[in-house]
Design an enzyme around this catalytic site. Structure first.
Site, mmCIF file in Angstrom:
data_model
loop_
_atom_site.group_PDB
_atom_site.id
_atom_site.type_symbol
_atom_site.label_atom_id
_atom_site.label_comp_id
_atom_site.label_asym_id
_atom_site.label_seq_id
_atom_site.Cartn_x
_atom_site.Cartn_y
_atom_site.Cartn_z
ATOM 1 N N GLU A 264 108.265 92.551 60.583
ATOM 2 C CA GLU A 264 107.052 91.854 59.928
ATOM 3 C C GLU A 264 107.408 90.466 59.331
ATOM 4 O OE1 GLU A 264 103.200 92.588 57.051
ATOM 5 O OE2 GLU A 264 104.187 94.571 58.163
ATOM 6 N N LYS B 30 105.361 92.529 64.193
ATOM 7 C CA LYS B 30 103.997 92.541 63.459
ATOM 8 C C LYS B 30 104.279 91.228 62.856
ATOM 9 C CE LYS B 30 101.499 95.190 60.141
ATOM 10 N NZ LYS B 30 101.407 96.496 59.485
#
Length: 189
Positions: free
Chosen positions: A12, A54
């Site tokens: 992420e 992500k």
């Protein structure tokens, strides 16, 4: 470590929308961040097909003076993906990152419409964009507004689903970045 325990790593990297950076500057920094991220994952032996990205939708800074269309933003995102995202990674799920649900949906839909070369599933991970409008329904009211929240949530999910397939158009201007106007200082009069 997590793959050796049977878990899928979700990486992420999130480059902030704060600031006045242009879309070209956002492309440059996101390209560097993602290239380094994937180099490190490879160097550490991460099995790429068992990994999910992500990250942020690449946008100009919130205070950027230049206006961009949703198509400009979509093109920037696809360019960065084509330059950095390994084809072994099968999915990338975008964060809303402080964008409204309408802007995030319009941008994701536009990205999916023009992503003709990449083999990736491009979807969303928008908990904040979903939750904030639901909470707003309850502001100043007593108790949870469950029926209204349920109806809104279903509409939000339909919007997100359509955008993940490149089928959501929204309204004119959704997904565009409207450049901030420079403030005139008293000395500039």
């Amino acid at each position: 470590i997590c793959q050796s325990e049977g878990l899928m790593p979700i990486v992420e990297p999130d480059v902030s929308l704060s600031g006045n950076h242009t879309l070209d500057e956002a492309v440059s920094i996101n390209t560097k961040v993602l290239a380094e991220l994937f180099k490190q994952l490879t160097d550490h032996g991460v099995y790429m097909p068992g990994c999910t990205l992500k990250s942020n939708i690449i946008n100009p800074g919130k205070d950027c003076l230049i206006s961009y269309t949703v198509s400009d933003i979509a093109s920037a995102n696809v360019t960065v993906l084509e330059q950095t995202l390994p084809v072994a990674i099968k999915t990338a799920n975008y964060l809303s990152g402080g964008q409204s649900l309408n802007n995030a949906a319009a941008r994701l839909s536009a990205i999916n419409k023009i992503n003709t070369r990449g083999p990736w599933n491009l979807s969303f991970s928008w908990s904040a964009a979903f939750q904030l409008p639901l909470l707003e329904l309850c502001r100043g009211k007593e108790g949870l507004q469950l029926d209204a929240m349920r109806a809104l949530y279903i509409e939000e999910l339909k919007m997100a689903s359509a955008s993940a397939k490149g089928e959501w158009d929204g309204e004119e201007g959704d997904g565009d970045h409207k450049g901030k106007k420079k403030r005139k200082l008293d000395d500039d009069k």
